[in-house]
Structures are given as C-alpha cells and as structure tokens.
Design a protein around this motif. Structure first.
Motif, short mmCIF file in Angstrom:
data_model
loop_
_atom_site.label_atom_id
_atom_site.label_comp_id
_atom_site.label_asym_id
_atom_site.label_seq_id
_atom_site.Cartn_x
_atom_site.Cartn_y
_atom_site.Cartn_z
N TRP A 121 1.33 -3.71 16.38
CA TRP A 121 1.02 -3.38 15.26
C TRP A 121 1.60 -2.06 14.85
CZ3 TRP A 121 -5.02 -4.36 15.61
CH2 TRP A 121 -5.42 -5.63 15.56
N ALA A 122 2.53 -1.36 15.63
CA ALA A 122 3.09 -0.34 15.24
C ALA A 122 3.87 -0.57 14.06
CB ALA A 122 4.31 -0.03 16.37
N GLY A 123 3.63 0.54 13.03
CA GLY A 123 4.31 0.65 11.81
C GLY A 123 3.62 -0.53 10.84
N LEU A 124 2.63 -0.89 11.02
CA LEU A 124 2.23 -1.84 10.21
C LEU A 124 0.92 -1.46 9.16
CD1 LEU A 124 2.25 -5.22 12.17
CD2 LEU A 124 3.79 -4.47 10.61
N PHE A 125 0.54 -0.09 9.40
CA PHE A 125 -0.46 0.42 8.85
C PHE A 125 0.13 1.49 7.92
CE2 PHE A 125 -2.73 -1.22 12.18
CZ PHE A 125 -4.19 -1.57 11.79
N SER A 126 -0.32 1.56 6.85
CA SER A 126 0.18 2.76 5.79
C SER A 126 -0.95 3.88 6.38
CB SER A 126 -0.12 2.42 4.42
OG SER A 126 -1.31 2.41 3.84
N ILE A 127 -0.48 5.36 6.00
CA ILE A 127 -1.44 6.46 6.55
C ILE A 127 -1.52 7.15 5.32
CG2 ILE A 127 -1.39 8.24 8.01
CD1 ILE A 127 0.50 6.76 9.90
N GLN A 128 -2.80 7.76 5.00
CA GLN A 128 -3.12 8.76 4.02
C GLN A 128 -3.80 9.80 4.74
OE1 GLN A 128 -4.54 7.25 0.47
NE2 GLN A 128 -3.21 5.72 0.16
N LYS A 129 -3.55 11.11 4.99
CA LYS A 129 -3.89 11.84 5.61
C LYS A 129 -4.04 13.30 4.89
CE LYS A 129 -2.74 11.39 10.52
NZ LYS A 129 -2.34 12.04 11.60
N ASN A 130 -5.26 14.09 4.97
CA ASN A 130 -5.38 15.19 4.48
C ASN A 130 -6.48 16.03 5.63
OD1 ASN A 130 -8.15 14.91 3.28
ND2 ASN A 130 -7.19 14.13 1.24
N ASN A 131 -6.84 17.11 5.08
CA ASN A 131 -7.87 17.93 5.95
C ASN A 131 -9.34 17.22 6.01
OD1 ASN A 131 -5.93 19.98 6.37
ND2 ASN A 131 -6.62 21.35 5.03
N GLU A 132 -9.61 16.54 4.99
CA GLU A 132 -10.99 15.76 5.15
C GLU A 132 -10.93 14.50 5.36
OE1 GLU A 132 -12.03 16.64 1.06
OE2 GLU A 132 -12.30 18.94 1.46
N ARG A 133 -9.99 13.75 5.52
CA ARG A 133 -9.82 12.15 5.90
C ARG A 133 -8.60 11.74 6.10
NH1 ARG A 133 -11.04 8.62 0.65
NH2 ARG A 133 -9.36 7.89 0.95
N GLU A 134 -8.68 10.57 6.93
CA GLU A 134 -7.31 10.00 7.42
C GLU A 134 -7.76 8.21 6.90
OE1 GLU A 134 -6.27 10.46 11.57
OE2 GLU A 134 -6.73 12.59 11.32
N LEU A 135 -6.77 7.88 6.28
CA LEU A 135 -6.86 6.33 5.88
C LEU A 135 -5.76 5.58 6.30
CD1 LEU A 135 -8.55 4.01 4.38
CD2 LEU A 135 -7.02 4.74 2.24
N TYR A 136 -6.09 4.45 7.22
CA TYR A 136 -5.14 3.64 7.67
C TYR A 136 -5.44 2.48 7.15
CZ TYR A 136 -4.97 7.44 10.97
OH TYR A 136 -4.85 8.58 11.67
N ALA A 137 -4.38 1.79 6.53
CA ALA A 137 -4.64 0.44 5.91
C ALA A 137 -3.59 -0.43 6.20
CB ALA A 137 -4.67 0.78 4.27
N SER A 138 -3.80 -1.75 6.37
CA SER A 138 -2.83 -2.68 6.63
C SER A 138 -2.76 -3.91 5.78
CB SER A 138 -2.77 -3.29 7.92
OG SER A 138 -1.81 -4.31 8.09
N ALA A 139 -1.84 -4.44 4.79
CA ALA A 139 -2.03 -5.78 4.30
C ALA A 139 -1.43 -6.89 4.83
CB ALA A 139 -1.42 -5.51 2.83
N GLU A 140 -0.67 -6.52 6.19
CA GLU A 140 -0.52 -7.76 6.94
C GLU A 140 -1.43 -8.70 7.20
OE1 GLU A 140 2.73 -7.88 7.97
OE2 GLU A 140 3.46 -6.18 6.61
N GLU A 141 -0.90 -9.78 7.11
CA GLU A 141 -1.62 -11.04 7.31
C GLU A 141 -2.03 -11.12 8.62
OE1 GLU A 141 -1.17 -15.73 6.45
OE2 GLU A 141 -0.78 -14.45 4.78
N LYS A 142 -1.02 -10.86 9.70
CA LYS A 142 -1.30 -11.09 11.14
C LYS A 142 -2.38 -9.99 11.77
CE LYS A 142 2.73 -8.62 12.79
NZ LYS A 142 3.89 -8.94 13.79
N VAL A 143 -2.58 -8.98 10.84
CA VAL A 143 -3.34 -7.59 11.38
C VAL A 143 -4.71 -8.03 10.83
CG1 VAL A 143 -3.48 -4.99 11.69
CG2 VAL A 143 -1.29 -6.29 11.80
N PRO A 144 -5.87 -8.27 11.58
CA PRO A 144 -7.02 -8.37 11.04
C PRO A 144 -7.75 -7.04 10.80
CG PRO A 144 -6.96 -8.79 13.40
CD PRO A 144 -5.79 -8.40 13.06
N VAL A 145 -7.32 -5.91 11.28
CA VAL A 145 -7.83 -4.59 10.90
C VAL A 145 -7.37 -4.31 9.41
CG1 VAL A 145 -8.40 -2.12 11.47
CG2 VAL A 145 -8.19 -4.13 13.12
N LYS A 146 -7.96 -4.10 8.31
CA LYS A 146 -7.59 -3.99 6.97
C LYS A 146 -7.70 -2.50 6.63
CE LYS A 146 -6.52 -8.20 6.57
NZ LYS A 146 -5.14 -8.51 7.10
#
Length: 176
Positions: free
Chosen positions: A89-114
């Motif tokens: 799954w390396a590289g299949l998540f977009s990352i949004q980070k700041n001091n208060e939160r980290e969001l990892y998201a994937s729209a890839e069909e083969k990755v069940p973790v959304k």
C-alpha cells in the motif's frame, strides 16, 4: 503409490509457501504506525487494568456489562489489523497533516482502508477514527473504528451478504 506420497508432501509444502511473509521489525513506516500504537496501548491498559462498561449491540439488541479486560491485544485486534504501512500500500494514501490532525485517505479499490484520522494535542493522539470498506459481488461491509484513550473505543460494523438481510453490530467500551 509414489504419487500419493508426493501429493501428501508437496501440497502442504505448497500451501505453506503461499503464506504471506511476516513483516520485518523496523520496516519503513510511510504513515502513522497504527499497529505499533495499539500494541503499546494494549500493554499500557494491561498494566493499568481499568474497569470498562462494555456494550455489545447486534441488530438493535444490546447487552451491557462492567468488566476488566484480560486481553487488550485481542480487544484491539481489529484496530491493529488496519496496518496502513503494508508495503503493497506504499504511496496509495494521500496525507494531510498539521499540528492538530493527520488524515490518511485512499480511493484505491484494492485498499479497504479508506480513511484514518488521527486527532492530536501536544503532538500526542487523543482520538483515532478509521473507516474500512470491503465490497465484492457477494458481500459488502463497512467498519467505523473509533478510539479515544482512557475514554472510549467503538467498533461499528455494517455488513450485507447477497440474499441475506443486512447485519449491524457495535461494540462500545467506556472507561470508568
């Protein structure tokens, strides 16, 4: 006779070789280490041994009990199974980070973790929310996992198997 002997040795060897390789200690972490975090939490809670109020609900029917858990590793298994650092799954998540939160998201069909959302205060997680979706021709499921240290954890699952009615269940543990 020789074919039977070969069959009894070759098939188990073949099946054993199909097992996924264990991840090496110290593998590269591209994203937040959910697995490591929940392993540490399980050890911490085993030591603290808190009383929790646990409610299990299946299709609207619920049961609530106060208890001390013997095996936090088992209780957190559904959280540790969401290891977003799998090498496939390396590289299949977009990352949004700041001091208060980290969001990892994937729209890839083969990755069940959304989605994995880590809420932070003073650079320490105070809340984790995870969305997992699995879909195929016969089955669909949606899991929402939430964890707030020393406050609450919740596992909500909705699943539908074709030709059967939808099933909903949740497990909520509130720390006393």
């Amino acid at each position: 006779m020789m074919r039977k002997i070969l069959f009894f040795f070759a098939v188990p060897l073949f099946l054993y070789s199909c097992k996924p390789a264990k991840q090496e200690q110290g593998h590269n972490l591209n994203y937040f280490d959910l697995k490591g975090y929940f392993e540490k939490e399980a050890l911490r809670l085993k030591t603290n041994n808190p009383i929790i109020t646990k409610t299990v609900m299946v299709n609207g029917n619920s049961e609530t009990r106060q208890m001390r858990l013997d095996d936090w590793t088992k209780e957190f298994a559904v959280f540790t199974d969401v290891d977003i650092n799998r090498s496939a799954w390396a590289g299949l998540f977009s990352i949004q980070k700041n001091n208060e939160r980290e969001l990892y998201a994937s729209a890839e069909e083969k990755v069940p973790v959304k989605e994995v959302l880590i809420l932070k205060k003073d650079n320490k997680p105070y809340g984790i929310q995870i969305l997992v979706k699995n879909t195929n021709m016969l089955y669909s499921s949606s899991d929402t996992l939430s964890y707030y240290p020393d406050s609450l954890y919740r596992i909500k699952k909705k699943q539908h198997i074709k030709l059967l009615s939808e099933k909903n269940y949740s497990i909520t543990g509130k720390f006393n």
